[in-house]
Design a protein around this motif. Structure first.
Motif, PDB file in Angstrom:
ATOM      1  N   LEU A 294       0.831  -1.211   0.000  1.00  0.00           N
ATOM      2  CA  LEU A 294       0.000   0.000   0.000  1.00  0.00           C
ATOM      3  C   LEU A 294       0.862   1.256   0.000  1.00  0.00           C
ATOM      4  O   LEU A 294       0.548   2.238  -0.683  1.00  0.00           O
ATOM      5  CB  LEU A 294      -0.937  -0.002   1.203  1.00  0.00           C
ATOM      6  CG  LEU A 294      -2.154  -0.925   1.082  1.00  0.00           C
ATOM      7  CD1 LEU A 294      -2.998  -0.832   2.345  1.00  0.00           C
ATOM      8  CD2 LEU A 294      -2.996  -0.567  -0.140  1.00  0.00           C
ATOM      9  N   ASP A 295       1.973   1.203   0.761  1.00  0.00           N
ATOM     10  CA  ASP A 295       2.861   2.373   0.796  1.00  0.00           C
ATOM     11  C   ASP A 295       3.362   2.699  -0.606  1.00  0.00           C
ATOM     12  O   ASP A 295       3.321   3.846  -1.056  1.00  0.00           O
ATOM     13  CB  ASP A 295       4.075   2.099   1.695  1.00  0.00           C
ATOM     14  CG  ASP A 295       3.697   2.216   3.169  1.00  0.00           C
ATOM     15  OD1 ASP A 295       2.695   2.907   3.461  1.00  0.00           O
ATOM     16  OD2 ASP A 295       4.386   1.600   3.998  1.00  0.00           O
ATOM     17  N   ASN A 296       3.853   1.671  -1.295  1.00  0.00           N
ATOM     18  CA  ASN A 296       4.413   1.931  -2.619  1.00  0.00           C
ATOM     19  C   ASN A 296       3.339   2.327  -3.627  1.00  0.00           C
ATOM     20  O   ASN A 296       3.554   3.190  -4.475  1.00  0.00           O
ATOM     21  CB  ASN A 296       5.206   0.723  -3.113  1.00  0.00           C
ATOM     22  CG  ASN A 296       6.558   0.636  -2.427  1.00  0.00           C
ATOM     23  OD1 ASN A 296       6.944   1.569  -1.710  1.00  0.00           O
ATOM     24  ND2 ASN A 296       7.270  -0.441  -2.641  1.00  0.00           N
ATOM     25  N   MET A 297       2.178   1.700  -3.512  1.00  0.00           N
ATOM     26  CA  MET A 297       1.096   2.081  -4.433  1.00  0.00           C
ATOM     27  C   MET A 297       0.764   3.561  -4.275  1.00  0.00           C
ATOM     28  O   MET A 297       0.492   4.254  -5.261  1.00  0.00           O
ATOM     29  CB  MET A 297      -0.158   1.264  -4.156  1.00  0.00           C
ATOM     30  CG  MET A 297      -0.154  -0.098  -4.812  1.00  0.00           C
ATOM     31  SD  MET A 297      -1.822  -0.776  -4.677  1.00  0.00           S
ATOM     32  CE  MET A 297      -1.497  -2.495  -4.997  1.00  0.00           C
ATOM     33  N   ASP A 301       0.959   6.242  -7.165  1.00  0.00           N
ATOM     34  CA  ASP A 301      -0.217   7.014  -7.571  1.00  0.00           C
ATOM     35  C   ASP A 301       0.014   8.514  -7.483  1.00  0.00           C
ATOM     36  O   ASP A 301      -0.637   9.286  -8.185  1.00  0.00           O
ATOM     37  CB  ASP A 301      -1.427   6.644  -6.693  1.00  0.00           C
ATOM     38  CG  ASP A 301      -2.157   5.439  -7.247  1.00  0.00           C
ATOM     39  OD1 ASP A 301      -1.631   4.825  -8.200  1.00  0.00           O
ATOM     40  OD2 ASP A 301      -3.243   5.107  -6.744  1.00  0.00           O
ATOM     41  N   GLU A 302       0.930   8.907  -6.625  1.00  0.00           N
ATOM     42  CA  GLU A 302       1.193  10.338  -6.468  1.00  0.00           C
ATOM     43  C   GLU A 302       1.725  10.927  -7.772  1.00  0.00           C
ATOM     44  O   GLU A 302       1.580  12.122  -8.030  1.00  0.00           O
ATOM     45  CB  GLU A 302       2.175  10.545  -5.305  1.00  0.00           C
ATOM     46  CG  GLU A 302       2.224  11.946  -4.748  1.00  0.00           C
ATOM     47  CD  GLU A 302       3.233  12.829  -5.460  1.00  0.00           C
ATOM     48  OE1 GLU A 302       3.100  14.057  -5.358  1.00  0.00           O
ATOM     49  OE2 GLU A 302       4.162  12.290  -6.133  1.00  0.00           O
ATOM     50  N   HIS A 348      17.199  -6.000  -2.826  1.00  0.00           N
ATOM     51  CA  HIS A 348      16.240  -5.618  -1.782  1.00  0.00           C
ATOM     52  C   HIS A 348      15.536  -4.318  -2.156  1.00  0.00           C
ATOM     53  O   HIS A 348      15.907  -3.243  -1.693  1.00  0.00           O
ATOM     54  CB  HIS A 348      16.946  -5.455  -0.431  1.00  0.00           C
ATOM     55  CG  HIS A 348      17.575  -6.721   0.045  1.00  0.00           C
ATOM     56  ND1 HIS A 348      16.850  -7.823   0.437  1.00  0.00           N
ATOM     57  CD2 HIS A 348      18.876  -7.080   0.148  1.00  0.00           C
ATOM     58  CE1 HIS A 348      17.663  -8.804   0.779  1.00  0.00           C
ATOM     59  NE2 HIS A 348      18.908  -8.389   0.604  1.00  0.00           N
ATOM     60  N   PRO A 349      14.501  -4.400  -2.987  1.00  0.00           N
ATOM     61  CA  PRO A 349      13.778  -3.171  -3.328  1.00  0.00           C
ATOM     62  C   PRO A 349      13.031  -2.653  -2.106  1.00  0.00           C
ATOM     63  O   PRO A 349      12.626  -3.448  -1.248  1.00  0.00           O
ATOM     64  CB  PRO A 349      12.794  -3.627  -4.415  1.00  0.00           C
ATOM     65  CG  PRO A 349      12.686  -5.107  -4.287  1.00  0.00           C
ATOM     66  CD  PRO A 349      13.916  -5.606  -3.605  1.00  0.00           C
ATOM     67  N   ALA A 350      12.843  -1.348  -2.030  1.00  0.00           N
ATOM     68  CA  ALA A 350      12.107  -0.764  -0.901  1.00  0.00           C
ATOM     69  C   ALA A 350      10.664  -1.232  -0.936  1.00  0.00           C
ATOM     70  O   ALA A 350      10.025  -1.221  -1.982  1.00  0.00           O
ATOM     71  CB  ALA A 350      12.167   0.759  -1.000  1.00  0.00           C
ATOM     72  N   THR A 351      10.154  -1.697   0.212  1.00  0.00           N
ATOM     73  CA  THR A 351       8.743  -2.088   0.256  1.00  0.00           C
ATOM     74  C   THR A 351       7.886  -0.935   0.778  1.00  0.00           C
ATOM     75  O   THR A 351       6.677  -0.974   0.670  1.00  0.00           O
ATOM     76  CB  THR A 351       8.519  -3.314   1.166  1.00  0.00           C
ATOM     77  OG1 THR A 351       9.136  -3.050   2.421  1.00  0.00           O
ATOM     78  CG2 THR A 351       9.093  -4.566   0.551  1.00  0.00           C
ATOM     79  N   SER A 352       8.519   0.067   1.398  1.00  0.00           N
ATOM     80  CA  SER A 352       7.733   1.247   1.750  1.00  0.00           C
ATOM     81  C   SER A 352       8.576   2.495   1.493  1.00  0.00           C
ATOM     82  O   SER A 352       9.173   3.069   2.388  1.00  0.00           O
ATOM     83  CB  SER A 352       7.213   1.186   3.193  1.00  0.00           C
ATOM     84  OG  SER A 352       8.236   1.411   4.096  1.00  0.00           O
ATOM     85  N   ALA A 353       8.593   2.838   0.211  1.00  0.00           N
ATOM     86  CA  ALA A 353       9.380   3.994  -0.216  1.00  0.00           C
ATOM     87  C   ALA A 353       8.769   5.263   0.365  1.00  0.00           C
ATOM     88  O   ALA A 353       7.549   5.383   0.471  1.00  0.00           O
ATOM     89  CB  ALA A 353       9.395   4.059  -1.740  1.00  0.00           C
ATOM     90  N   LYS A 354       9.612   6.205   0.754  1.00  0.00           N
ATOM     91  CA  LYS A 354       9.123   7.489   1.290  1.00  0.00           C
ATOM     92  C   LYS A 354       9.029   8.482   0.132  1.00  0.00           C
ATOM     93  O   LYS A 354       9.974   8.633  -0.657  1.00  0.00           O
ATOM     94  CB  LYS A 354      10.082   8.024   2.347  1.00  0.00           C
ATOM     95  CG  LYS A 354      10.250   7.093   3.549  1.00  0.00           C
ATOM     96  CD  LYS A 354       9.060   7.186   4.514  1.00  0.00           C
ATOM     97  CE  LYS A 354       9.084   6.083   5.562  1.00  0.00           C
ATOM     98  NZ  LYS A 354       8.820   4.718   5.024  1.00  0.00           N
ATOM     99  N   LEU A 355       7.881   9.150   0.086  1.00  0.00           N
ATOM    100  CA  LEU A 355       7.652  10.075  -1.021  1.00  0.00           C
ATOM    101  C   LEU A 355       8.769  11.118  -1.107  1.00  0.00           C
ATOM    102  O   LEU A 355       9.247  11.450  -2.192  1.00  0.00           O
ATOM    103  CB  LEU A 355       6.283  10.746  -0.860  1.00  0.00           C
ATOM    104  CG  LEU A 355       5.869  11.659  -2.007  1.00  0.00           C
ATOM    105  CD1 LEU A 355       5.845  10.908  -3.342  1.00  0.00           C
ATOM    106  CD2 LEU A 355       4.494  12.272  -1.738  1.00  0.00           C
ATOM    107  N   ALA A 356       9.203  11.616   0.061  1.00  0.00           N
ATOM    108  CA  ALA A 356      10.242  12.666   0.058  1.00  0.00           C
ATOM    109  C   ALA A 356      11.520  12.146  -0.598  1.00  0.00           C
ATOM    110  O   ALA A 356      12.146  12.842  -1.411  1.00  0.00           O
ATOM    111  CB  ALA A 356      10.519  13.132   1.482  1.00  0.00           C
TER     112      ALA A 356
END
Ligand code: ATP
Ligand code: MG
Length: 386
Positions: A294-297, A301-302, A348-356
């Protein structure tokens, strides 16, 4: 001549818009049967009538109609005048060559002015068949069902009700652009939007010549297979290698996958504007892989301005696979390929990438120029069925 009556369900709920949907359905049925000879399709009293040359094998006709969205069910029919004794006689003749241990008659009057009720017709025709054949009536589990339809100008009857795919006729709900990979999920996602009446334009991102053209070939086959369901398709082949190379050269490795996706979304939206498509469609489902948390989606989407539709979002792989088999894409999707998303993917791809962080990484890139170049290099192919 063979006559088929096709029926619709969901369209019937459309009130004042119904004629629009029915017209679409008539057109699509005509197109789907265009190579079967002299075929006449018209709307009659809440149904569609198709008249085809007698020598076209039923298998072929059945296969075609079963792929036209909007059709709830259909049957090959016999017709008689609006006269009960004529119906009894024709029904008896039609069942004589058949072998069955029990039967029932099910009547529907679409014209209520007929002087006999549905139940009276059931009983009269049932009695005639029983007397002529000696076979018993079984209302619960009949081996043979005779479906009778009383129309305004005649009576039709049939022995089968073939299931149609349901949904709405393709072309009745506007256009969308589906991101079509060579995988199992995205063809199913595209199909689900076709079923809701959308015309689906396909876009495939590839890294040729950094990779071989196996995914391009597969996607073409998928587009061809899916065209059986929407009759005319366009496939956009987008060169994505340069975008990936730029991302790899400048951005932190764990963010690559999310960045790839954000670029796919931006490029796809720009293509969608050109193709007058109102939304994007992807085959994502929550949690399936690293990019689908959900984080990455939400970070993906942003990058989008309009809606990103994910018709498979709540389905698991098993359910998606069952659908892929049913619609005929599974065998193509499981051929080996080199997908562009496998290119330069970190362990190891990020599973919860930070938008910033993602935005920071994008600041180092000329986003607009990359998008423009991908669009300039996009090639278009068209497909038709039959
Ligand atoms: P699929 O089975 O559809 O390939 P997947 O389970 O492999 O999906 P991802 O690789 O994360 O999942 O892709 C998610 C979605 O992103 C896909 O369903 C598709 O809509 C889109 N997508 C991924 N790669 C491509 C590509 N090369 N070209 C076009 N769309 C893509
Ligand atoms: Mg994939």
């Amino acid at each position: 001549m063979t006559e088929v009556l096709a029926r619709y369900h969901e369209i019937a709920l459309k009130g004042g818009n119904r004629p629009f949907f029915v017209d679409r359905l008539v057109q699509n049925l005509r197109r789907a049967c265009a190579d079967l000879g002299d075929v006449h399709v018209r709307a009659i009293q809440g149904r569609l009538s198709l008249v085809l040359p007698e020598d076209v094998p039923w298998e072929r006709v059945r296969e075609r109609i079963a792929s036209v969205f909007g059709v709830a069910n259909f049957s090959r029919v016999h017709e008689v005048p609006r006269d009960l004794p004529a119906l009894e006689q024709a029904a008896v003749e039609a069942v004589r060559p058949l072998s069955f241990a029990s039967f029932r008659v099910t009547t529907k009057r679409s014209d209520k002015s007929f002087p006999r009720s549905s139940v009276e017709i059931d009983r009269a025709v049932g009695a005639a068949i029983h007397v002529a054949t000696g076979v018993r009536v079984d209302l619960e589990r009949p081996e043979l069902t005779l479906f009778v339809e009383v129309l305004r100008d005649r009576i039709c009857f049939s022995f089968e009700k073939e299931p149609g795919p349901g949904g709405f006729p393709v072309g009745s709900s506007g256009r969308v652009l589906a991101l079509l990979s060579g995988g199992i999920d995205s063809p199913v996602a595209a199909w689900r939007l076709m079923k809701r009446g959308c015309t689906v334009v396909f876009a495939h991102f590839h890294a040729f010549p950094l990779q071989d053209h196996t995914t391009i070939d597969k996607t073409r086959e998928l587009a061809r297979r899916l065209t059986r369901w929407q009759l005319r398709s366009r496939l956009l082949l987008v060169p994505f290698g340069p975008v990936q190379q730029t991302i790899v050269a400048t951005a932190p490795a764990p963010l690559r996958v999310v960045l790839y996706r954000r670029f796919m979304v931006r490029i796809a939206e720009a293509l969608a504007v050109r193709k007058k498509a109102k939304a994007l469609v992807t085959g994502e489902s929550v949690g399936q892989v690293a990019s689908q948390t959900l984080d990455n989606m939400s970070v993906i989407d942003e990058a989008a301005r309009g809606p990103v539709l994910r018709p498979l979002v709540g389905m698991d792989k098993e359910e998606i696979t069952v659908q892929a088999r049913r619609i005929g894409t599974f065998e193509i999707s499981t051929l080996p390929d080199q997908d562009c998303c496998q290119l330069f993917v970190p362990r190891h791809p990020a599973t919860s990438a930070k938008l910033a962080e993602v935005r920071d990484a994008e600041r180092a890139l000329d986003v607009d120029a990359l998008v423009r170049a991908a669009i300039a290099g996009t090639e278009e192919e068209t497909f038709r069925f039959p």
